[in-house]
Design an enzyme around this catalytic site. Structure first.
Site, PDB file in Angstrom:
ATOM      1  N   THR A 132       0.910  -1.561  -0.614  1.00  0.00           N
ATOM      2  CA  THR A 132      -0.412  -0.026   0.090  1.00  0.00           C
ATOM      3  C   THR A 132       0.659   1.556  -0.113  1.00  0.00           C
ATOM      4  O   THR A 132       1.965   1.262   0.201  1.00  0.00           O
ATOM      5  CB  THR A 132      -0.151  -0.308   1.657  1.00  0.00           C
ATOM      6  OG1 THR A 132      -1.978   1.902   1.400  1.00  0.00           O
ATOM      7  CG2 THR A 132      -0.338  -0.329   2.195  1.00  0.00           C
ATOM      8  N   GLU A 134       0.773   3.697   1.927  1.00  0.00           N
ATOM      9  CA  GLU A 134       0.314   3.936   3.417  1.00  0.00           C
ATOM     10  C   GLU A 134       1.505   3.890   4.188  1.00  0.00           C
ATOM     11  O   GLU A 134       1.995   4.460   4.980  1.00  0.00           O
ATOM     12  CB  GLU A 134      -0.710   3.508   3.538  1.00  0.00           C
ATOM     13  CG  GLU A 134      -2.211   3.909   3.687  1.00  0.00           C
ATOM     14  CD  GLU A 134      -3.236   3.693   4.231  1.00  0.00           C
ATOM     15  OE1 GLU A 134      -3.545   3.714   5.699  1.00  0.00           O
ATOM     16  OE2 GLU A 134      -4.488   2.969   3.959  1.00  0.00           O
ATOM     17  N   TYR A 158      -1.478  -0.411  11.165  1.00  0.00           N
ATOM     18  CA  TYR A 158      -1.473  -1.384   9.891  1.00  0.00           C
ATOM     19  C   TYR A 158      -0.931  -0.695   9.281  1.00  0.00           C
ATOM     20  O   TYR A 158       0.197  -1.753   8.624  1.00  0.00           O
ATOM     21  CB  TYR A 158      -3.205  -1.092   8.546  1.00  0.00           C
ATOM     22  CG  TYR A 158      -3.267  -1.086   7.729  1.00  0.00           C
ATOM     23  CD1 TYR A 158      -3.004  -2.286   6.644  1.00  0.00           C
ATOM     24  CD2 TYR A 158      -3.014   0.322   6.368  1.00  0.00           C
ATOM     25  CE1 TYR A 158      -3.245  -2.176   5.810  1.00  0.00           C
ATOM     26  CE2 TYR A 158      -2.982  -0.001   5.247  1.00  0.00           C
ATOM     27  CZ  TYR A 158      -3.529  -1.634   4.579  1.00  0.00           C
ATOM     28  OH  TYR A 158      -3.297  -1.323   3.298  1.00  0.00           O
TER      29      TYR A 158
END
Length: 356
Positions: A132, A134, A158
């Protein structure tokens, strides 16, 4: 034959449907079937001999070793992950267990399998890890988009767990020579997405006349990637990516959360007007922001276009219309998964949040 982990989840199931449609190769699908895994996503493959489903955990090294030995896959596509920021805030332990420990367990068994392969089979083998954007942290309004060399700065349990898994994959390539590839994607949207995520949540709440919750001021920016484009990008990286490399996959569609919600509402107004004729946007409700909410993500996807010739086919305008239409046409699927788990998640995240 390829082995896909997490193939009953949102992106994984879309990938398997795309793979079966686009290639002649079979798929072994290993999925734990947590709340977000749904075999209904793959109902069209129920009688297709090219899709073999196995319920199991990537932390079950005995099972993984057995599957590798039995099916002799030429590649692993690793989607399996806990993937929702809000859930990681409320319960980070599962994210550590699946995203870090699970990736480690999988890498260990794949390394043992790959080391005994011979000749062309060994040379052709690939381990593709799906991650990801992120992991790169948060951008300011005027910062350039994330590139593959952007320093990692994860801000949630996460994203920290995904960053750790990325580092493990990198280490197994540089230490053991395992032929790895990593992709870091922006926010996906499309069919079969569990309705905890923004777009299906807004569609579902709007159709039920419920408030449309928006964190903070709604100005958090994300780059939106249609899931079909993501699947095509993964196939492209698998076939032509340079070993040990990372490829950022983005949609070139930066939108604020408020823009996304208003766009979804406008399409619903057109395709399925509310019974009281009020615009769905009138249901928008601002709620207290979540902890550590990253302000902006943006992906620079020029490397994958330059090296491998991939670029997204869908604009946000075309992709979001297809997505809303799919949910309207598949409300039976939605109703079948709006379970107690979903209700518990809604209560944990939105009940008693004060308007700022």
């Amino acid at each position: 034959m390829i082995l896909v982990t997490g193939g009953a989840g949102f992106i994984g199931s879309n990938f398997i449907l795309d793979w079966i449609s686009a290639t002649s190769e079979s798929v072994v699908n290993l999925d734990k079937l947590t709340y977000a895994g749904n075999l209904e996503n793959l109902a069209n493959l129920k009688d297709d001999p090219r899709h073999a489903f196995v319920q199991g955990d990537i932390n079950d090294r005995t099972l993984v070793a057995k599957l590798l030995s039995q099916h002799q896959p030429r590649a692993i596509i690793h989607f399996a992950a806990e993937s929702h920021v809000d859930r990681s805030i409320h319960g980070p332990g599962e994210f550590i267990q699946t995203n870090i420990n699970g990736t480690f367990s999988l890498l260990e068994e794949v390394r043992a399998y790959w080391q005994v392969l011979q000749g062309e089979e060994k040379a052709a083998f690939r381990f593709l890890h799906v991650s990801t954007d992120e992991v790169y942290g948060s951008l300011g309004a005027n910062d350039p988009p994330f590139t593959e060399t952007t320093a990692y700065a994860p801000n949630s349990p996460y994203s920290a767990s995904k960053a750790a898994s990325d580092h493990l994959v990198r280490a197994y390539h540089h230490t053991y020579g395992l032929p790895t590839l990593t992709t870091n994607c922006s926010n996906n949207y499309g069919a079969y997405q569990f309705p905890e995520k923004l777009i299906p949540l807004i569609i579902l709440n709007a159709l039920n006349g419920k408030p449309l919750p928006i964190y903070g001021d709604g100005m958090n920016v994300r780059d939106w990637l249609y899931v079909g484009d993501h699947c095509a990008a993964i196939r492209t990286v698998l076939s032509g990516g340079r070993l040990g490399e990372t490829y950022n996959i983005g949609g070139w569609n930066e939108k604020t959360n408020l823009d996304v919600v208003n766009t979804v509402c406008a399409i619903l107004d057109e395709l399925k007007p509310a019974a009281d004729s009020k615009p769905y946007a009138s249901l928008i409700t601002y709620v207290k922001d979540r902890p550590g909410h990253d302000r902006r993500y943006a992906i620079d996807a020029r490397k994958i276009e330059r090296e491998l010739g991939w670029k997204p086919m869908e604009t946000f305008e075309t992709g979001i219309r297809e997505t809303v239409a799919w949910y309207l046409d598949n409300m039976g699927w939605v109703e079948s998964i709006v379970s107690g788990e979903y209700q518990k998640w809604m209560k944990a995240n939105y009940q008693n949040r004060e308007v700022p």
